[in-house]
Design a protein around this motif. Structure first.
Motif, PDB file in Angstrom:
ATOM      1  N   THR A 113     -15.790  47.261  -3.289  1.00  0.00           N
ATOM      2  CA  THR A 113     -16.263  45.895  -3.962  1.00  0.00           C
ATOM      3  C   THR A 113     -17.084  44.886  -3.104  1.00  0.00           C
ATOM      4  OG1 THR A 113     -14.116  44.921  -3.285  1.00  0.00           O
ATOM      5  CG2 THR A 113     -14.146  45.999  -5.276  1.00  0.00           C
ATOM      6  N   GLU A 117     -20.314  43.926  -5.168  1.00  0.00           N
ATOM      7  CA  GLU A 117     -20.655  42.528  -5.690  1.00  0.00           C
ATOM      8  C   GLU A 117     -22.015  42.279  -4.861  1.00  0.00           C
ATOM      9  OE1 GLU A 117     -18.770  40.222  -7.499  1.00  0.00           O
ATOM     10  OE2 GLU A 117     -17.592  42.095  -7.963  1.00  0.00           O
ATOM     11  N   GLY A 120     -24.761  43.317  -6.854  1.00  0.00           N
ATOM     12  CA  GLY A 120     -25.007  42.847  -8.271  1.00  0.00           C
ATOM     13  C   GLY A 120     -25.492  43.874  -9.155  1.00  0.00           C
ATOM     14  N   SER A 323     -21.361  44.731 -10.583  1.00  0.00           N
ATOM     15  CA  SER A 323     -20.552  43.369  -9.786  1.00  0.00           C
ATOM     16  C   SER A 323     -19.663  43.051 -10.898  1.00  0.00           C
ATOM     17  CB  SER A 323     -21.329  42.454  -9.205  1.00  0.00           C
ATOM     18  OG  SER A 323     -22.178  41.932 -10.253  1.00  0.00           O
ATOM     19  N   SER A 324     -18.624  42.372 -10.490  1.00  0.00           N
ATOM     20  CA  SER A 324     -17.506  41.624 -11.348  1.00  0.00           C
ATOM     21  C   SER A 324     -18.260  40.883 -12.563  1.00  0.00           C
ATOM     22  CB  SER A 324     -16.353  40.904 -10.654  1.00  0.00           C
ATOM     23  OG  SER A 324     -17.188  39.842  -9.782  1.00  0.00           O
TER      24      SER A 324
END
Ligand SMILES: [Zn+2]
Length: 679
Positions: A113, A117, A120, A323-324
Motif C-alpha cells: 500500500t 498510495e 496515485g 490509491s485509496s
C-alpha cells in the motif's frame, strides 16, 4: 460469458474446507442438526424459513457484504487458506517465471500500500494520454481496441465462444455494452430509487474526474455528457428478456458485412489493434440494432465527448487497483450506494479475488491439493449417473411429448459430458508477465493474458478439456455448446455435499444442483441446442407449443412473487433458472428413491428419508439480502432470490406435499391444477 448457465450469482470465491470428517468417536457427528429447524414456522406456511430462519439469525450480513448465505460461508471459510498460499508464495525464493513466483509477486504488488498510495494514478497516465490524443473516429476505435485488451470495455463488449450453430468452430462475438449502470433499465425507470441511482452515478462520475485533477464545474459537465451518451446507447440496447433467446442474439456475418452495416466504425482497424487472428468463418454480432445505433453515435457525438466517456470508463475500471482515494470512490458508488454494503472488504481479500481472475488455475492447482478428495469425485460420478438415468426414465413417461422428440431428448441426455473437481490439464501461465508492480499494471497484464488466451482459440479445434470456472469457485455450470455439466471442487462441501451424510441430504443438496445443471440442457434456452451443442430445432411443432404452455405456468408463478414491496421477480427473465431448479429437484428425488437408504425408509432424528431430502434442498439456499442488494438481484440477475428458489420450487413437487403432510389451508398450498409440470 453469456452462454454458460451458472448455478448462482458468482461471487469471486475461494474456498478451502475439507469435508467435515467424523470425529474419532464417530457417533456424535451430525450432518444435519434438527435443532437448526425453526418450529415457529410451519413447513407448509414458509418452508424456507422453517429450514433457514435460525441459520439466518445466527449469520447476520457482515458489514463488507450486501448479502450472506451458504455460498458466502464456504467462501469465507477458505479465503484465509488461499491467503496463506499467496503469502507462502511471496515468502518463497521461487524460480523466475514459475507460477509460484507470479503468485508471490502478484500478492506483494497488491499488498504494497505504501507504493500504491505513492503512485496515485501515475501508472495509468500513459493510457490517459493515449485517450487524450484521440483526434478522429479511427483513433477512437483504435484506443477502444487497446482498452478491450485489458479490463475496461467502453462502447461494447467482445468475447470468444463456440459458434452457436457450429459448436466445432470457435469465433468472436460482439455484444452490446458500454453502460456504466448495470443495464438499460436503469436509464429509463422513473421510480424514486432508480432516479436516485442516476443521481448517484452523476456524482460518482464527477468525483472520478476530480480525482484526476479536473475542476468541479468541468467534472460536473462531463458527468452530464456521459449520462447523455449512455442514455442514447441504452436506447438502442436490446432488452434483457429478449436477449435470453439464443436465436435473437445470433447474427453471423463476415467482417465485410459488418463494415457495410456500420460504415462509421473501422472494424479492420479494430480487429488489427485487438490482435485477433483472421476470422475464416466470420463472427457473431449479438445485437445488430445496437451496433447500428453506435454507428450513428460515432458521428452525432463529438470526439471530445467520446474522449470524456473513454476517460471515465478507463479510470473507473482501474480504480480498484489504484490509491485509496480511487478505491474508496469506486466502493462508495458501486458497492455502498448501488448495493447497500457498509464497509469495504479488507485489502487482502480484494487482492486474493483479483488473483483468482488473473492467475486462477495457478491458485487452483494448489487449492485442490488440500481441498479435494478422489472419493468425493467417485461419489459424485455415481450420483450424476443415477440422476441422468432418472431424467431418462421421466422423459419416457412424459405424456405431453411425442416419441420422436423423446428419442432426440434421450440422445442429448446420454451424451452430456461431466467434469468434477478440477481440470485434467492446467492452464499454462508462462506467457503471463507479473512482477513486483505497479499492481494495476499486473492486473492489466493479467487481463491482457486472458484476452489473448481467448483470441488464440479462434479458428482452432475446441479444447473440450478446458474449464470455464476455477476449482476454488463455489458454483457449477452447464455449457450448451459442449453439452457438459461442470462442478468445481469448492462446491463439493457441506451443506451441498458431505461424504459422511445420509443419501437424503446429499441428493437433496448437491443432487438437486446436479439435476439443475442437467435440466439446463432442457430448459427454455438449453432445449434449443441439440446433442452436439448446435442451435437447431429438434422439437416437433406440437411439442414446442406444449413446452411453451408449461413454461408459461412457471413464468406467471414467479411473476407473482414480490420480495420487495415495490419489486417482483421477473418470471420471464428468470425462467430458465426456475425450470432448472424445478427439474433438478424432481429428477434428484427420483434418483434418491432408487437408493437402499430410501427403500429401507428408516427415519433419522425423527425425520423420514423424504423429509430429509427436502431439508437437504432447503438449506443449500440459506441466506439473506440487504434491500439494495435484493433490488439489484431482481433487476439484473437471471436467478430468483434463494428463498423463492426454495419455496417457488417445492410448491410444484407432489412429494413435498406428501413428505410434510401439506394440505389445503397451509399458506404455501397450491392446488394440483395450478402446479407446473415439465420434466
Ligand atoms: Zn442455473
Amino acid at each position: 460469458m453469456k452462454k454458460i448457465h451458472l448455478l448462482a450469482i458468482t461471487f469471486i470465491t475461494l474456498t478451502i474446507v475439507s469435508c467435515k470428517k467424523k470425529t474419532a468417536e464417530g457417533d456424535d457427528y451430525k450432518a444435519f442438526d434438527p435443532a437448526s429447524l425453526d418450529s415457529t414456522y410451519k413447513p407448509g406456511d414458509d418452508f424456507f424459513e422453517f429450514i433457514n430462519a435460525k441459520w439466518i439469525a445466527a449469520h447476520p450480513i457482515p458489514a463488507d457484504k450486501s448479502s450472506y448465505g451458504s455460498f458466502h460461508m464456504l467462501d469465507d471459510n477458505s479465503l484465509n487458506t488461499l491467503r496463506k498460499t499467496m503469502e507462502e508464495a511471496a515468502a518463497t525464493k521461487a524460480e523466475a517465471g514459475s507460477n509460484t513466483k507470479k503468485v508471490g509477486d502478484f500478492w506483494t504488488s497488491g499488498m504494497d500500500t505504501v507504493a500504491i498510495e505513492k503512485a496515485g494514478y501515475d501508472p495509468i497516465k500513459p493510457t490517459l494520454e493515449q485517450i487524450n490524443a484521440i483526434a478522429t473516429t479511427d483513433d477512437l476505435i483504435k484506443t477502444t481496441a487497446s482498452l478491450h485488451r485489458t479490463f475496461t470495455f467502453p462502447l461494447f463488449l467482445n468475447f470468444v465462444t463456440q459458434d452457436d450453430k457450429n459448436s466445432a468452430d470457435v469465433i468472436l462475438t460482439l455484444w452490446q455494452g458500454g453502460l456504466g449502470l448495470p443495464n438499460r433499465d436503469y436509464y429509463f425507470l422513473t421510480d424514486a430509487k432508480t432516479q436516485q441511482n442516476r443521481q448517484d452515478y452523476l456524482t460518482h462520475i464527477k468525483n472520478v474526474f476530480m480525482l484526476i485533477g479536473v475542476d468541479e464545474a468541468t467534472a460536473q459537465a462531463n458527468a452530464n455528457t456521459i449520462m447523455g451518451i449512455e442514455t442514447k446507447m441504452a436506447e438502442v440496447s436490446m432488452k434483457k428478456e429478449v436477449m435470453r433467446d439464443p436465436n435473437a442474439v445470433y447474427h453471423k456475418m463476415q467482417v465485410s458485412e459488418l463494415s457495410a452495416m456500420t460504415p462509421n466504425i473501422n472494424w479492420n482497424l479494430y480487429f488489427t489493434e485487438l490482435k485477433t487472428p483472421e476470422f475464416k468463418t466470420g463472427l457473431n454480432v449479438g445485437q445488430p440494432d445496437f451496433f447500428k445505433g453506435m454507428n450513428d453515435l460515432m458521428k452525432s457525438v463529438s470526439i471530445n465527448d467520446w474522449k470524456t466517456y473513454m476517460t471515465y470508463h478507463f479510470v473507473d475500471g482501474a480504480s480498484d487497483y489504484l490509491s485509496s482515494a480511487f478505491v474508496n470512490e469506486g466502493f462508495d458508488f458501486h458497492s455502498r450506494k448501488m448495493n447497500g454494503v457498509d464497509q469495504i472488504k479488507p485489502r487482502w481479500k480484494r487482492v486474493v479475488e483479483t488473483a483468482d481472475f488473473c492467475l486462477g488455475e495457478a491458485l487452483g492447482e494448489e487449492y485442490v491439493k488440500v481441498a479435494f478428495s478422489p472419493e468425493s469425485k467417485q461419489r459424485m460420478l455415481e450420483m450424476v449417473d443415477n440422476i441422468k438415468a432418472a431424467l431418462g426414465e421421466r422423459i419416457n413417461t412424459l405424456e405431453w411429448m411425442s416419441d420422436s422428440t423423446k428419442l432426440q431428448a434421450q440422445k442429448k441426455l446420454s451424451t452430456i459430458m461431466v467434469k468434477i473437481g478440477y481440470p485434467d490439464k492446467w492452464r499454462d501461465y508462462s506467457k503471463l508477465q507479473i512482477d513486483n508492480g505497479p499492481y494495476v499494471i499486473n492486473v492489466m497484464h493479467g487481463a491482457e493474458f486472458e484476452a489473448m488466451r481467448n483470441f488464440d482459440k479462434i479458428g482452432k479445434p475446441v479444447d473440450k478439456t478446458e474449464w470455464g470456472m476455477t476449482p476454488q469457485t463455489v458454483n457449477a455450470y452447464y455449457n450448451p455448446s459442449n453439452n457438459e455439466i461442470v462442478f468445481p471442487a469448492a462446491i463439493l462441501q457441506p451443506p451441498f455435499f458431505d461424504a459422511n451424510a445420509d443419501d437424503a441430504l446429499n441428493y437433496g443438496g448437491i443432487g438437486a444442483v446436479i439435476g439443475h445443471e442437467i435440466t439446463h440442457g432442457f430448459d427454455d434456452q438449453g432445449r434449443l441446442y441439440d446433442e452436439s451443442g448446435n442451435l437447431k430445432l429438434w422439437w416437433t411443432e406440437d411439442d414446442n407449443t406444449k413446452f411453451t404452455q408449461r413454461a408459461g405456468v412457471v413464468i406467471s408463478q414467479f411473476n407473482s412473487y414480490c420480495p420487495l414491496d415495490s419489486l417482483c421477480i421477473n418470471g420471464e427473465y428468470t425462467l430458465g433458472e426456475n425450470i432448472a431448479d424445478f427439474g433438478g429437484i424432481t429428477i434428484a428425488y427420483q434418483a434418491y428413491t432408487k437408493t437402499e437408504e430410501f427403500k429401507a425408509g428408516k427415519s433419522i432424528d425423527g425425520f423420514t428419508p423424504q423429509q430429509r431430502f427436502f431439508i437437504g434442498f432447503g438449506r443449500i439456499w440459506a441466506g439473506q439480502y440487504k434491500p439494495d442488494a435484493m433490488r439489484t438481484q431482481l433487476m439484473t440477475n437471471v436467478h430468483s432470490p434463494g428463498k423463492w428458489r426454495v419455496n417457488g420450487t417445492v410448491v410444484n413437487v407432489p412429494q413435498w406435499y406428501e413428505a410434510w403432510g401439506i394440505k389445503e389451508g397451509d399458506k404455501m398450498y397450491m392446488s394440483e391444477d395450478k402446479r407446473a409440470m415439465i420434466w
